[in-house]
Design an enzyme around this catalytic site. Structure first.
Site, PDB file in Angstrom:
ATOM      1  N   CYS A   1     -26.339   5.356  -2.622  1.00  0.00           N
ATOM      2  CA  CYS A   1     -25.692   4.829  -1.405  1.00  0.00           C
ATOM      3  C   CYS A   1     -25.378   6.019  -0.497  1.00  0.00           C
ATOM      4  O   CYS A   1     -25.778   7.151  -0.782  1.00  0.00           O
ATOM      5  CB  CYS A   1     -24.421   4.065  -1.794  1.00  0.00           C
ATOM      6  SG  CYS A   1     -23.752   3.045  -0.451  1.00  0.00           S
TER       7      CYS A   1
ATOM      8  N   ASP B   1     -29.137  -1.656   7.264  1.00  0.00           N
ATOM      9  CA  ASP B   1     -28.401  -1.857   6.012  1.00  0.00           C
ATOM     10  C   ASP B   1     -27.963  -3.308   5.874  1.00  0.00           C
ATOM     11  O   ASP B   1     -27.409  -3.889   6.801  1.00  0.00           O
ATOM     12  CB  ASP B   1     -27.138  -0.981   6.007  1.00  0.00           C
ATOM     13  CG  ASP B   1     -27.470   0.505   5.907  1.00  0.00           C
ATOM     14  OD1 ASP B   1     -28.405   0.850   5.170  1.00  0.00           O
ATOM     15  OD2 ASP B   1     -26.777   1.306   6.561  1.00  0.00           O
TER      16      ASP B   1
ATOM     17  N   LYS C   1       0.830  -1.209   0.000  1.00  0.00           N
ATOM     18  CA  LYS C   1       0.000   0.000   0.000  1.00  0.00           C
ATOM     19  C   LYS C   1       0.867   1.263   0.000  1.00  0.00           C
ATOM     20  O   LYS C   1       0.627   2.205  -0.750  1.00  0.00           O
ATOM     21  CB  LYS C   1      -0.898  -0.044   1.239  1.00  0.00           C
ATOM     22  CG  LYS C   1      -1.844   1.112   1.384  1.00  0.00           C
ATOM     23  CD  LYS C   1      -2.652   0.944   2.683  1.00  0.00           C
ATOM     24  CE  LYS C   1      -3.537   2.152   2.936  1.00  0.00           C
ATOM     25  NZ  LYS C   1      -4.662   2.234   2.006  1.00  0.00           N
TER      26      LYS C   1
ATOM     27  N   LYS D   1     -17.407  -7.632  -6.817  1.00  0.00           N
ATOM     28  CA  LYS D   1     -16.897  -8.586  -5.823  1.00  0.00           C
ATOM     29  C   LYS D   1     -16.425  -9.869  -6.502  1.00  0.00           C
ATOM     30  O   LYS D   1     -17.059 -10.370  -7.418  1.00  0.00           O
ATOM     31  CB  LYS D   1     -17.996  -8.929  -4.825  1.00  0.00           C
ATOM     32  CG  LYS D   1     -18.385  -7.753  -3.978  1.00  0.00           C
ATOM     33  CD  LYS D   1     -17.833  -7.848  -2.591  1.00  0.00           C
ATOM     34  CE  LYS D   1     -18.160  -6.539  -1.879  1.00  0.00           C
ATOM     35  NZ  LYS D   1     -17.871  -6.593  -0.457  1.00  0.00           N
TER      36      LYS D   1
ATOM     37  N   HIS E   1     -20.701   7.259  -6.462  1.00  0.00           N
ATOM     38  CA  HIS E   1     -19.295   6.849  -6.580  1.00  0.00           C
ATOM     39  C   HIS E   1     -18.494   7.753  -7.497  1.00  0.00           C
ATOM     40  O   HIS E   1     -17.322   7.526  -7.698  1.00  0.00           O
ATOM     41  CB  HIS E   1     -19.213   5.396  -7.043  1.00  0.00           C
ATOM     42  CG  HIS E   1     -19.911   4.468  -6.094  1.00  0.00           C
ATOM     43  ND1 HIS E   1     -21.228   4.110  -6.257  1.00  0.00           N
ATOM     44  CD2 HIS E   1     -19.503   3.874  -4.960  1.00  0.00           C
ATOM     45  CE1 HIS E   1     -21.597   3.318  -5.266  1.00  0.00           C
ATOM     46  NE2 HIS E   1     -20.563   3.160  -4.464  1.00  0.00           N
TER      47      HIS E   1
ATOM     48  N   ILE F   1     -29.228   7.849   2.182  1.00  0.00           N
ATOM     49  CA  ILE F   1     -28.960   6.493   2.662  1.00  0.00           C
ATOM     50  C   ILE F   1     -28.311   6.489   4.051  1.00  0.00           C
ATOM     51  O   ILE F   1     -28.175   5.457   4.680  1.00  0.00           O
ATOM     52  CB  ILE F   1     -28.116   5.722   1.622  1.00  0.00           C
ATOM     53  CG1 ILE F   1     -28.826   5.711   0.263  1.00  0.00           C
ATOM     54  CG2 ILE F   1     -27.832   4.292   2.039  1.00  0.00           C
ATOM     55  CD1 ILE F   1     -30.240   5.141   0.281  1.00  0.00           C
TER      56      ILE F   1
ATOM     57  N   SER G   1     -25.124   8.226   5.499  1.00  0.00           N
ATOM     58  CA  SER G   1     -23.905   8.953   5.838  1.00  0.00           C
ATOM     59  C   SER G   1     -23.788  10.224   5.009  1.00  0.00           C
ATOM     60  O   SER G   1     -24.271  10.290   3.876  1.00  0.00           O
ATOM     61  CB  SER G   1     -22.680   8.078   5.612  1.00  0.00           C
ATOM     62  OG  SER G   1     -22.593   7.682   4.270  1.00  0.00           O
TER      63      SER G   1
ATOM     64  N   CYS H   1     -26.300  -2.407  -1.747  1.00  0.00           N
ATOM     65  CA  CYS H   1     -25.451  -1.617  -2.653  1.00  0.00           C
ATOM     66  C   CYS H   1     -25.167  -2.321  -3.964  1.00  0.00           C
ATOM     67  O   CYS H   1     -24.027  -2.371  -4.377  1.00  0.00           O
ATOM     68  CB  CYS H   1     -24.101  -1.356  -2.036  1.00  0.00           C
ATOM     69  SG  CYS H   1     -24.157  -0.672  -0.443  1.00  0.00           S
TER      70      CYS H   1
HETATM   71  N1  GLN Z   1     -25.955   3.751   5.870  1.00  0.00           N
HETATM   72  C1  GLN Z   1     -24.713   3.508   5.205  1.00  0.00           C
HETATM   73  C2  GLN Z   1     -24.158   4.792   4.641  1.00  0.00           C
HETATM   74  O1  GLN Z   1     -24.909   5.627   4.244  1.00  0.00           O
HETATM   75  C3  GLN Z   1     -24.877   2.492   4.114  1.00  0.00           C
HETATM   76  C4  GLN Z   1     -23.576   2.188   3.431  1.00  0.00           C
HETATM   77  C5  GLN Z   1     -23.613   0.934   2.606  1.00  0.00           C
HETATM   78  O2  GLN Z   1     -24.644   0.362   2.378  1.00  0.00           O
HETATM   79  N2  GLN Z   1     -22.476   0.467   2.156  1.00  0.00           N
HETATM   80  O3  GLN Z   1     -22.974   4.989   4.564  1.00  0.00           O
HETATM   81 ZN    ZN Z   2     -24.961   1.242  -0.275  1.00  0.00          ZN
END
Ligand code: GLN
Ligand code: ZN
Length: 765
Positions: free
Chosen positions: A734, A608, A18, A101, A702, A440, A442, A651
């Site tokens: 997200c 979640d 890293k 993934k 993203h 969602i 955060s 997600c």
């Molecule tokens: N509640 C989380 C956020 O908003 C959901 C994140 C996720 O699903 N990876 O960050």
């Molecule tokens: Zn998500």
């Protein structure tokens, strides 16, 4: 009996990988330093293998991802491999390949896009270079006085020079796995493309055998998926050709291979089987035996979980296997060791009882060596000492928790009323407009938020100061959301680092390592928790922040929890009780939190479950059993009063095959990723009568690009054609934690505007 290991982590004991690569990206490390650093890291990795096992692959190291390297090797993306910037552009530039993934692990690989008429060429001889470099270092290692001139004269005849030192085999990802994990092909188009690809692999393999490779290591984990009969025939044809060009060792892992006997008459030298997570491989071996002309590479030490191997029991099983098949047997790991941290050595802070019971990658190599000793010379002090620590100790058990799980009845998993009736009560209570707009959970984790958390953790500021800081953040955020005109608010998750870590740290029975890092993609690392004992909540985990947010506004605030399946999927899990028991323990702990949130007046709770789908077994036949406990664990957590609206969030966007399993969760509202897939999600719902409410993300979180009102309306219009208006929610894909404020502000403004526009268009009818 010989030992073989593969997939050893590339991260390095001190995360050197890293540091070097990110240093290069930041301009602090030169290209020459990067190459030098990586070469040293590789040398150290190979030396670690060599200390413990008899043979191992060479050339596993990558600067970013081995699926990307495979695509370049095959000329799918013909960048000049010596051009580092072009390479990293593909990996993380503006037009980088998408990530997804890798099987049901938490590693993400870069996905190639192919077409039925894709063409291939042997563009990058990465495995050949790796083999040559290895010969070079090995030669000097074994014969340090050899002169340069001598080296070069012998170079053409590495076989003779090194016959006795042939312990490193060049590594490749196999053609089937590469195609199966790429995009752009319909399943029925794969066999023809495999045929097209075979000559390119043959060319690469031929160069390896001509250069003196004793064996070639080929990874084909996709063999452990559901493989159609047409694919099996195509695989047979491909390996019939490839096996004649080089001595192949074929590695399968993560599950059993259902068409094992179909590999037996192919001209390959050995087959690696996962005997830990692919228990059915034992049945196949019992039923079909194993050809005496091939090596059975028995994957008997776990590559995916951390519990020490029971050497005695494993030795017994290996002996049985030997007697049963008469095959030449090698001892190996069951899956790449990269799913484990590098070593337990630095974990001095762990409960010693736990430390004694776990093994990471380096310790797995040690286990292979001990196992070989045990099988060839019999038990000794070292093998006995290793085997002494197998079972959990009493102080990890909680009578109370076990009783709670034992006493569960079917009613404990069900909410008091069915969805349709809850829906009425909730609408009455929440009085939300048509197309309610929310997020969602955060909001941006700014450097300041992270610094404050760090300051608190290291004792530079007091708990009181930290709490005040978080409260101020929440206050500002609530005001911001009200001004924006969102309908359901959140507190912002400022107090959380990671959605699993946050809860795991607050629960009993879950431990954290100091240095147990894994790569999740590229150079990105995370530290999985270890669920070692009975899990319980000791006090409310989220109520303070969420209730504070609710106290500031008349609008509903949504409480935020991480679901049991996701906590399990992103952790190492104890194996002395069935996994569903662990899931139910966590479900109950979360349900305690749900009750407390309800008592604090929180009307909506989001749980979640981004891992709900990805944790599913590789084979469809195992899905019902998995989703049954996964849905049950979720429902246990989510068993709220009828008037509490339960949301869940996922997600990903490949929903086609799993919609009915999502229905099993009995959530009131589901939000999911949809914007990047340009509505593919929505088409999944066209063929399924989904009765609940749904929020397919209307913009992609993203990317830093700011979505226009029109682009959001387009996604919404598309959704509205499929779902009744009353079912539809408006939200991003997200959480917003990785975004910057100056991206989030306009994006959400546009989202609210789009919701208003569509309300005006469709409302009041
Ligand atoms: N509640 C989380 C956020 O908003 C959901 C994140 C996720 O699903 N990876 O960050
Ligand atoms: Zn998500």
């Amino acid at each position: 009996m010989q030992t073989y290991a593969y997939g050893y982590p590339r991260l390095g004991e001190n995360r050197e990988f890293k540091k070097i690569i990110e240093g290069y990206w930041q301009g602090k490390v030169s290209e020459a330093e990067l190459r030098q650093g990586i070469r040293e890291l590789e040398r150290a990795r190979l030396a670690t293998y060599a200390q413990s096992v008899d043979a191992y692959p060479v050339g596993e190291l990558t600067l970013y991802d081995n699926m990307l390297d495979t695509a370049i090797m095959l000329g799918v993306y013909p960048v000049e491999p010596s051009n580092l910037n072009a390479y990293f552009e593909l990996a993380r530039g503006a037009d980088a390949l998408p990530m997804t993934k890798w099987f049901n692990t938490n590693y993400h690989y870069l996905v190639s896009r192919l077409s039925p008429v894709s063409e291939f060429k042997a563009w990058w001889r990465k495995p050949l270079f790796a083999l040559r470099r290895w010969f070079e270092t090995e030669m000097f290692y074994h014969a340090p006085d050899v002169s340069d001139a001598e080296f070069h004269t012998h170079w053409n005849k590495p076989q003779q020079m090194h016959a006795e030192h042939h312990t490193g085999y060049p590594y490749l990802i196999g053609p089937y796995t590469f195609l199966r994990l790429s995009r752009g092909l319909e399943p029925e188009q794969l066999p023809a493309l495999l045929e097209t690809l075979t000559p390119t692999y043959a060319e690469i393999l031929r160069s390896l055998s001509e250069s003196g490779a004793a064996y070639v290591h080929i990874d084909e984990p996709a063999f452990a998926m559901d493989v159609s009969e047409a694919d099996v025939q195509a695989i047979r044809a491909a390996y019939h050709t490839l096996g004649q060009t080089a001595p192949i060792l074929l590695f399968t892992y993560y599950d059993s291979v259902d068409f094992l006997p179909q590999l037996y008459d192919l001209p390959i030298r050995g087959i690696g089987l996962d005997l830990v997570h692919g228990k059915r491989n034992y049945d196949h071996l019992a039923q079909h035996g194993f050809p005496s002309d091939k090596i059975l590479i028995a994957g008997v030490v776990d590559g995916r979980n951390v519990w020490k191997t029971d050497l005695e029991a494993t030795a017994t099983r290996v002996r049985q296997l030997q007697a049963q098949t008469g095959a030449t047997l090698w001892l190996s790991n069951a899956a790449p060791l990269a799913h484990l941290p590098v070593t337990v050595e630095p974990e001095t802070q762990l409960d010693p009882a736990l430390r004694e019971r776990i093994a990471f990658a380096k310790e797995r190599l040690q286990e292979l060596r001990l196992l070989k000793t045990l099988l060839t010379d019999g038990a000794n002090d070292a093998t006995r000492a290793w085997n002494a620590y197998q079972h959990p100790t009493d102080h990890w058990y909680s009578q109370a928790v076990q009783q709670r799980v034992a006493n569960l009845t079917p009613e404990d998993f069900e909410r008091a009323l069915p969805y349709a009736e809850r829906d009425k009560i909730q609408r009455e209570r929440l009085k939300l407009p048509l197309f309610p707009a929310t997020t969602i959970g955060s909001f941006p984790q700014t450097p300041e938020v992270r610094q404050m958390r760090q300051a608190y953790r290291t004792g530079k500021i007091s708990a009181q100061e930290y709490e005040t800081y978080i409260q101020n953040q929440i206050r500002e955020l609530v005001q911001f959301q009200e001004e924006l005109g969102l309908d359901v608010l959140v507190h912002g998750e400022y107090e959380r680092t990671d959605m699993v870590e946050f809860f795991a740290e607050k629960m009993e029975g879950i431990a954290f390592t100091g240095q147990g890092w894994l790569l999740s993609y590229g150079t990105r690392v995370y530290r999985p928790p270890i669920i070692y004992g009975d899990v319980a909540r000791t006090e409310p985990m989220t109520v303070k922040e969420v209730a504070f947010a609710q106290s500031l506004t008349p609008k509903p605030v949504k409480g935020m929890l991480t679901g049991p399946v996701t906590i399990i999927a992103w952790s190492y899990v104890r194996e002395d009780i069935p996994i569903e028991q662990v899931a139910y323990q966590i479900g109950l702990a979360l349900n305690d939190e749900v009750r407390d949130l309800e008592a604090a007046g929180i009307p909506i709770i989001q749980i979640d479950e981004p891992a709900y789908r990805e944790k599913a077994p590789l084979k469809r036949a195992d899905w019902d059993a998995y989703f049954r406990w996964a849905a049950q664990a979720f429902k246990l957590a989510a068993r709220a009063k009828p008037e509490t609206q339960v949301h869940t969030h996922m997600c990903y966007s490949e929903f086609n095959a799993v919609l009915h399993y999502i229905d099993w969760m009995d959530a009131d509202v589901i939000t999911m990723e949809a914007a990047r897939a340009k509505g593919e999600v929505i088409s999944a719902f066209e063929h399924y009568n989904y009765a609940r409410q749904i929020g397919p993300g209307v913009f992609d979180v993203h990317t830093p690009a700011i979505p226009s009102v029109e682009s959001i309306e387009t996604v919404m219009e598309r959704a509205i054609r499929v779902f009744p208006n009353e079912q539809f929610w408006v939200n991003p894909d997200c959480g917003l934690k990785t975004r910057k404020w100056d991206e989030v502000v306009p994006a959400l403004k546009h989202m609210v505007q789009a919701a208003r526009n569509l309300r005006a268009k469709y409302g009041a009818s």
